[in-house]
Enzyme design. Structure first.
Site, PDB file in Angstrom:
ATOM      1  CE  LYS A 120      -1.714  -8.570  -1.489  1.00 27.85           C
ATOM      2  NZ  LYS A 120      -2.207  -8.699  -0.208  1.00 27.85           N
ATOM      3  N   PRO A 170     -11.505  -5.693  -6.091  1.00 25.87           N
ATOM      4  CG  PRO A 170     -13.119  -7.488  -5.146  1.00 25.87           C
ATOM      5  CD  PRO A 170     -11.932  -7.134  -6.020  1.00 25.87           C
ATOM      6  CB  VAL A 171     -11.660  -0.704  -3.044  1.00 26.69           C
ATOM      7  CG1 VAL A 171     -10.650   0.159  -2.369  1.00 26.69           C
ATOM      8  CG2 VAL A 171     -11.663  -0.426  -4.775  1.00 26.69           C
ATOM      9  CB  ALA A 219     -10.658  -6.890  -0.891  1.00 23.18           C
ATOM     10  CG  LEU A 269      -7.967  -9.383  -3.279  1.00 21.26           C
ATOM     11  CD1 LEU A 269      -9.425  -9.217  -4.184  1.00 21.26           C
ATOM     12  CD2 LEU A 269      -7.568 -10.755  -3.368  1.00 21.26           C
ATOM     13  N   GLY A 270      -4.287  -6.280  -2.667  1.00 21.27           N
ATOM     14  CA  GLY A 270      -3.074  -5.350  -3.303  1.00 21.27           C
ATOM     15  C   GLY A 270      -3.621  -4.489  -4.708  1.00 21.27           C
ATOM     16  N   GLY A 326      -4.363  -1.180  -4.693  1.00 23.82           N
ATOM     17  CA  GLY A 326      -3.916   0.072  -5.060  1.00 23.82           C
ATOM     18  C   GLY A 326      -2.457  -0.129  -5.255  1.00 23.82           C
ATOM     19  CB  SER A 327       0.260  -2.605  -4.120  1.00 21.98           C
ATOM     20  OG  SER A 327      -0.080  -2.327  -2.869  1.00 21.98           O
ATOM     21  CG  ASP A 356       1.181  -5.923  -0.366  1.00 21.18           C
ATOM     22  OD1 ASP A 356       2.407  -6.353   0.167  1.00 21.18           O
ATOM     23  OD2 ASP A 356       0.180  -5.622  -0.161  1.00 21.18           O
TER      24      ASP A 356
HETATM   25  P1  ATP Z   1      -3.366  -4.653   0.635  1.00 16.65           P
HETATM   26  O1  ATP Z   1      -3.705  -6.139   0.350  1.00 16.65           O
HETATM   27  O2  ATP Z   1      -2.083  -4.186  -0.316  1.00 16.65           O
HETATM   28  O3  ATP Z   1      -2.990  -4.282   2.241  1.00 16.65           O
HETATM   29  P2  ATP Z   1      -6.002  -3.629  -0.100  1.00 16.65           P
HETATM   30  O4  ATP Z   1      -6.107  -4.506  -1.286  1.00 16.65           O
HETATM   31  O5  ATP Z   1      -6.274  -4.129   1.298  1.00 16.65           O
HETATM   32  O6  ATP Z   1      -4.251  -3.639   0.041  1.00 16.65           O
HETATM   33  P3  ATP Z   1      -6.447  -1.287  -1.475  1.00 16.65           P
HETATM   34  O7  ATP Z   1      -7.585  -2.143  -2.560  1.00 16.65           O
HETATM   35  O8  ATP Z   1      -5.186  -1.364  -2.228  1.00 16.65           O
HETATM   36  O9  ATP Z   1      -6.426  -2.372  -0.417  1.00 16.65           O
HETATM   37  O10 ATP Z   1      -6.881  -0.001  -0.965  1.00 16.65           O
HETATM   38  C1  ATP Z   1      -6.575   0.391   0.300  1.00 16.65           C
HETATM   39  C2  ATP Z   1      -6.990   1.677   0.369  1.00 16.65           C
HETATM   40  O11 ATP Z   1      -6.052   2.363  -0.650  1.00 16.65           O
HETATM   41  C3  ATP Z   1      -8.170   2.081  -0.021  1.00 16.65           C
HETATM   42  O12 ATP Z   1      -8.947   2.817   1.437  1.00 16.65           O
HETATM   43  C4  ATP Z   1      -8.183   3.209  -1.001  1.00 16.65           C
HETATM   44  O13 ATP Z   1      -8.717   4.438  -0.408  1.00 16.65           O
HETATM   45  C5  ATP Z   1      -6.536   3.535  -0.877  1.00 16.65           C
HETATM   46  N1  ATP Z   1      -6.405   3.603  -2.428  1.00 16.65           N
HETATM   47  C6  ATP Z   1      -5.236   4.546  -2.989  1.00 16.65           C
HETATM   48  N2  ATP Z   1      -4.982   4.404  -4.134  1.00 16.65           N
HETATM   49  C7  ATP Z   1      -5.896   3.226  -4.694  1.00 16.65           C
HETATM   50  C8  ATP Z   1      -5.834   2.782  -5.734  1.00 16.65           C
HETATM   51  N3  ATP Z   1      -5.273   2.944  -6.901  1.00 16.65           N
HETATM   52  N4  ATP Z   1      -6.923   1.855  -5.848  1.00 16.65           N
HETATM   53  C9  ATP Z   1      -7.774   1.331  -4.825  1.00 16.65           C
HETATM   54  N5  ATP Z   1      -7.601   2.074  -3.566  1.00 16.65           N
HETATM   55  C10 ATP Z   1      -6.402   2.948  -3.515  1.00 16.65           C
END
Ligand code: ATP
Length: 293
Positions: free
Chosen positions: A12, A96-97, A99, A101-102, A104-105, A138
């Protein structure tokens, strides 16, 4: 026979993000226009012999234990179904983790959709939404996808038709920068930046009508200043991606991912060519109406 299911879990972007006051439960009230995009992880669910949930992932930074959001949602949903879990969940990660972009959600939501399909148990949409929200703010949005105005901590969702034709979206993520969502919210002080909710109705209209010039003046992300202060690379990326003058460019969520909305693929590719591929990862995507489409 053991079952297997493959689902695309889409990222997202927060087209706009207004962060309001911190609530007594520790969450901030927000208002956000959220849009699902074509960038996705591939989530494969296999039934296995042994009881339990095993997570596998191609990225070393993703946790494989109960803290993985896909693990959490699988556990909660199987509890609701009153079936002991016995699954391998393989996540082929392209999003990308940490980042904004949601990632994990959306993996968590994909697992819920997959298990609901696999077991065909009666589960209502409100029950699914409850589980989704307990996994993360999210998750309710990515469970449904498309375009929505989100409020509360993200659970009050009003869905709308995404723009037609879709926007071309360039996503750029600076290398070596990860942002914790918790850190960004903790360091944001809404006093500096109070804004009117009505603005979001204008935002929605301009967005759905693809009025890029209007969006440039209307859109904001309150967390940009927090993340950009700590990571100036994000500001530099925004500048480079904006240089062609044909799109509207913002940070998504708590960053550090930056996205640009462009009227077509040609202008998106032109804007992306101003980015330095040694300093960031670049994705050429588009907005989507629902998961898998
Ligand atoms: P948002 O935008 O929803 O706040 P994000 O994109 O910034 O999330 P994610 O990539 O979802 O962040 O990862 C956030 C943290 O969640 C990471 O530090 C990771 O260790 C943890 N995590 C748990 N499950 C997952 C998953 N399936 N994929 C990626 N990260 C995960």
């Amino acid at each position: 026979m053991k079952k297997t299911l493959i689902i695309q879990a889409h990222a997202k972007i927060n087209v706009g993000l207004w962060v309001k006051e911190r609530r007594s439960d520790g969450y901030h009230e927000i208002a956000s226009l959220m849009q699902m995009i074509s960038l996705s992880d591939t989530v494969t669910i296999h039934e296995m012999k042994e009881e339990g949930i095993r997570i596998e992932c191609n990225r070393p930074e993703v946790p494989l234990g109960p803290e993985n959001l896909a693990h959490k949602s699988a556990k909660l949903l199987m509890e609701r179904f009153q079936i002991a879990p016995s699954h391998v969940i393989h996540i082929e990660k392209n999003i990308p983790v940490s980042a904004g972009l949601g990632g994990g959600s959306t993996d968590a939501a994909a697992v819920m959709v997959g298990l609901a399909r696999m077991y065909d148990r009666p589960v209502t949409v409100p029950q699914l939404m409850d589980i989704a929200l307990s996994v993360g703010s999210d998750v309710p949005f990515v469970l449904h996808g498309g375009l929505a105005l989100a409020s509360g901590r993200g659970e009050n969702l009003v869905f709308h038709e995404p723009p037609k034709p879709p926007f071309s979206v360039v996503v750029a993520v600076p290398n070596g920068v990860q942002v914790s969502t918790k850190w960004a919210y903790e360091n944001y002080h809404p006093g500096d930046n109070a804004r009117k909710g009505e603005l979001f109705n204008q935002v929605l209209l301009a967005y759905r009508n693809r009025e890029v010039a209007n969006l440039r003046t209307l859109l904001f992300n309150d967390l940009e200043s927090v993340t950009m202060h700590r990571h100036p690379e994000v500001g530099e990326l925004k500048e480079r991606l904006s240089a062609s003058g044909e799109g509207v460019v913002l940070m998504s969520g708590s960053g550090p991912a930056v996205f640009g909305l462009f009227p077509d693929r040609r202008s998106a590719a032109k804007a992306a060519s101003n980015l330095d591929s040694e300093k960031c990862r670049i994705y050429l995507e588009h907005t989507i109406k629902e998961p898998g489409k």
